[in-house]
Design a protein around this motif. Structure first.
Motif, mmCIF file in Angstrom:
data_model
loop_
_atom_site.group_PDB
_atom_site.id
_atom_site.type_symbol
_atom_site.label_atom_id
_atom_site.label_comp_id
_atom_site.label_asym_id
_atom_site.label_seq_id
_atom_site.Cartn_x
_atom_site.Cartn_y
_atom_site.Cartn_z
ATOM 1 N N ASN A 37 0.702 -1.209 -0.117
ATOM 2 C CA ASN A 37 0.026 -0.096 -0.047
ATOM 3 C C ASN A 37 0.807 1.269 -0.147
ATOM 4 O O ASN A 37 0.601 2.151 -1.028
ATOM 5 N N PRO A 38 1.773 1.401 0.982
ATOM 6 C CA PRO A 38 2.598 2.543 0.831
ATOM 7 C C PRO A 38 3.649 2.739 -0.515
ATOM 8 O O PRO A 38 3.630 3.868 -1.024
ATOM 9 N N ARG A 39 3.973 1.821 -1.232
ATOM 10 C CA ARG A 39 4.327 1.606 -2.462
ATOM 11 C C ARG A 39 3.446 2.261 -3.674
ATOM 12 O O ARG A 39 3.820 3.016 -4.313
ATOM 13 N N ALA A 40 2.138 1.858 -3.504
ATOM 14 C CA ALA A 40 1.076 2.207 -4.303
ATOM 15 C C ALA A 40 1.094 3.848 -3.986
ATOM 16 O O ALA A 40 0.922 4.754 -4.863
ATOM 17 N N ALA A 41 1.132 4.350 -2.705
ATOM 18 C CA ALA A 41 0.942 5.635 -2.530
ATOM 19 C C ALA A 41 1.760 6.549 -2.935
ATOM 20 O O ALA A 41 1.597 7.496 -3.497
ATOM 21 N N ARG A 42 3.298 6.071 -2.753
ATOM 22 C CA ARG A 42 4.444 6.702 -3.529
ATOM 23 C C ARG A 42 4.344 6.778 -4.697
ATOM 24 O O ARG A 42 4.580 7.930 -5.250
ATOM 25 N N GLN A 43 3.931 6.078 -5.389
ATOM 26 C CA GLN A 43 3.734 5.948 -6.959
ATOM 27 C C GLN A 43 2.790 6.867 -7.371
ATOM 28 O O GLN A 43 2.888 7.927 -8.185
ATOM 29 N N PHE A 44 1.500 7.020 -6.646
ATOM 30 C CA PHE A 44 0.449 8.051 -6.913
ATOM 31 C C PHE A 44 1.051 9.413 -6.442
ATOM 32 O O PHE A 44 0.726 10.307 -7.406
ATOM 33 N N HIS A 45 1.520 9.468 -5.419
ATOM 34 C CA HIS A 45 2.334 10.768 -5.089
ATOM 35 C C HIS A 45 3.099 11.319 -6.143
ATOM 36 O O HIS A 45 3.292 12.527 -6.402
ATOM 37 N N ALA A 46 3.938 10.350 -6.614
ATOM 38 C CA ALA A 46 5.061 10.925 -7.644
ATOM 39 C C ALA A 46 4.358 11.365 -8.963
ATOM 40 O O ALA A 46 4.883 12.671 -9.284
ATOM 41 N N ARG A 47 3.249 10.733 -9.154
ATOM 42 C CA ARG A 47 2.432 11.042 -10.490
ATOM 43 C C ARG A 47 1.728 12.628 -10.029
ATOM 44 O O ARG A 47 1.604 13.303 -11.047
ATOM 45 N N GLU A 48 0.901 12.513 -9.141
ATOM 46 C CA GLU A 48 0.093 13.459 -8.909
ATOM 47 C C GLU A 48 0.369 14.742 -8.085
ATOM 48 O O GLU A 48 -0.243 15.771 -7.798
ATOM 49 N N ARG A 49 1.675 14.628 -7.255
ATOM 50 C CA ARG A 49 2.073 15.302 -6.379
ATOM 51 C C ARG A 49 1.229 15.482 -5.183
ATOM 52 O O ARG A 49 1.381 16.768 -4.584
ATOM 53 N N SER A 50 0.391 14.712 -4.900
ATOM 54 C CA SER A 50 -0.363 14.930 -3.608
ATOM 55 C C SER A 50 -0.889 13.301 -3.437
ATOM 56 O O SER A 50 -0.808 12.563 -4.114
ATOM 57 N N LEU A 51 -1.504 13.283 -1.997
ATOM 58 C CA LEU A 51 -2.185 12.114 -1.665
ATOM 59 C C LEU A 51 -3.804 12.431 -1.464
ATOM 60 O O LEU A 51 -4.387 11.896 -0.690
ATOM 61 N N GLN A 52 -4.226 13.158 -2.498
ATOM 62 C CA GLN A 52 -5.556 13.458 -2.579
ATOM 63 C C GLN A 52 -6.475 12.286 -3.489
ATOM 64 O O GLN A 52 -6.791 12.652 -4.566
ATOM 65 N N VAL A 53 -6.403 11.261 -2.934
ATOM 66 C CA VAL A 53 -6.818 10.201 -3.604
ATOM 67 C C VAL A 53 -8.406 9.801 -3.628
ATOM 68 O O VAL A 53 -8.774 9.621 -2.562
ATOM 69 N N PRO A 54 -8.909 9.709 -4.602
ATOM 70 C CA PRO A 54 -10.446 9.389 -4.613
ATOM 71 C C PRO A 54 -10.822 8.098 -3.870
ATOM 72 O O PRO A 54 -10.085 7.197 -4.124
ATOM 73 N N ARG A 55 -11.648 7.860 -3.180
ATOM 74 C CA ARG A 55 -12.141 6.778 -2.442
ATOM 75 C C ARG A 55 -11.951 5.449 -3.361
ATOM 76 O O ARG A 55 -11.505 4.369 -2.707
ATOM 77 N N LYS A 56 -12.567 5.503 -4.507
ATOM 78 C CA LYS A 56 -12.597 4.570 -5.492
ATOM 79 C C LYS A 56 -11.471 4.099 -6.489
ATOM 80 O O LYS A 56 -11.507 3.266 -7.095
ATOM 81 N N HIS A 57 -10.552 5.023 -5.962
ATOM 82 C CA HIS A 57 -9.205 4.818 -6.963
ATOM 83 C C HIS A 57 -8.479 3.617 -6.720
ATOM 84 O O HIS A 57 -8.107 2.967 -5.560
ATOM 85 N N VAL A 58 -8.035 2.865 -7.946
ATOM 86 C CA VAL A 58 -7.272 1.570 -8.052
ATOM 87 C C VAL A 58 -5.955 1.729 -8.464
ATOM 88 O O VAL A 58 -5.894 2.503 -9.716
#
Length: 123
Positions: free
Chosen positions: A26-47
């Motif tokens: 999970n944190p690996r996925a969060a790091r990937q998302f953060h690197a791409r989007e520059r935030s952790l404002q993740v929609p609840r249903k995001h995969v």
């Protein structure tokens, strides 16, 4: 009725993932998302799709993980919390009296927004 047959002598069922294994993904996925989007404002249903070194793709329910983690922040151990703090996660600010877990910068909240998840402002 499905046909079931006994396992072969050298065949073993896949090993179950431990909680530590699940946490590491999970944190690996969060790091990937953060690197791409520059935030952790993740929609609840995001995969989020993670590619393993062997080429397999894992689908991680990142939105659900981030939302649940924010809600259960008081139950995280210090190492896990520090790992998410390093990513810049915005913790929910609820006025529960448990000030130890209030990490949202209160300067950024107007008086109407206090107590809303993530310090959201009302329109």
């Amino acid at each position: 009725m499905p046909h079931l047959s006994p396992t072969e002598p050298g065949e073993k069922p896949p090993a179950r993932h431990t909680q530590a294994d699940k946490w590491a993904i999970n944190p690996r996925a969060a790091r990937q998302f953060h690197a791409r989007e520059r935030s952790l404002q993740v929609p609840r249903k995001h995969v989020e799709e993670l590619t393993e070194p062997d080429g397999t793709v894992i689908e991680v329910q990142l939105g659900q993980f981030v939302d649940n983690t924010r809600r259960r922040a008081d139950k995280l151990n210090q190492d896990r919390r520090a790992e998410l703090d390093a990513l810049g996660i915005r913790w929910y600010c609820f006025g529960t009296g448990n000030e130890q877990h209030r990490r949202c910068p209160q300067d950024n909240l107007d008086s109407r927004a206090r107590g809303l998840p993530g310090g959201l402002r009302r329109p």
